[in-house]
Design an enzyme around this catalytic site. Structure first.
Site, PDB file in Angstrom:
ATOM      1  CB  CYS A 281      -2.281  -2.693   8.913  1.00  0.00           C
ATOM      2  SG  CYS A 281      -3.308  -1.817   7.833  1.00  0.00           S
TER       3      CYS A 281
ATOM      4  CB  CYS B 177      -4.289   4.196   8.521  1.00  0.00           C
ATOM      5  SG  CYS B 177      -4.066   2.305   8.189  1.00  0.00           S
TER       6      CYS B 177
ATOM      7  CG  ASP C  97       0.797   2.995   4.724  1.00  0.00           C
ATOM      8  OD1 ASP C  97       0.779   4.286   4.036  1.00  0.00           O
ATOM      9  OD2 ASP C  97      -0.298   2.767   4.799  1.00  0.00           O
TER      10      ASP C  97
ATOM     11  CB  CYS D 203      -0.710  -0.066   1.160  1.00  0.00           C
ATOM     12  SG  CYS D 203       0.064   0.143   2.674  1.00  0.00           S
TER      13      CYS D 203
END
Ligand code: FES
Length: 152
Positions: A119, A75, A52, A50
């Protein structure tokens, strides 16, 4: 009486709890082990698909992770995952910590929505990268000076 900021925070928490578990809300609103570590023994940096990135620092004593910290530009669920992984890693042997998988992180967090599950993978992968780094530097200690030079 609570301040308007506290009321606002409470409102956000209530909204988040409609989607996320209690653990995810707590770890994203009050992440543990956030920041870098002076004189870390191991460092990992991984960028997920993503875009990140997570950074993780380890302090190792007698084969056990004495401390683990992280930073991320991701996030809230990335923050929650980094917070949970570092909490899970602390006090574990390197071999045990290496077995902390995406699934274990998801279980500890009480699950994540499908679109956020990567994540937990990013956090587990960053921990593995930091452990790998520790093992490499242990075998070839001269690399530590080089890593300092390139900004670890
Ligand atoms: Fe990218 Fe969470 S949205 S790691």
């Amino acid at each position: 009486m609570s301040s308007s900021w506290e009321q606002f925070e409470e409102l956000i928490k209530q909204e988040m709890k409609r989607i996320y578990s209690e653990a995810v809300v707590e770890h994203s609103m009050n992440p543990k082990n956030l920041g870098d570590l002076e004189d870390a023994d191991g460092f990992g940096r991984v960028t997920g698909p993503c875009g990140d990135t997570m950074h993780m620092w380890l302090k190792v004593k007698d084969g056990t992770i004495a401390n683990a910290t992280f930073l991320t530009d991701g996030c809230g669920t990335t923050l929650a995952s980094g917070s949970m992984v570092t909490e899970m890693a602390k006090g574990k042997s390197l071999a045990e910590a290496q077995r902390i998988s995406q699934e274990k992180v998801l279980n500890a967090l009480g699950g994540l929505p499908e679109e956020s599950q990567h994540c937990a993978l990013l956090a587990a992968d960053t921990l593995k990268a930091a452990i790998r780094d520790y093992l490499i530097v242990k075998k070839e200690p001269w690399k530590k000076a080089y890593q300092k030079y390139i900004g670890h």
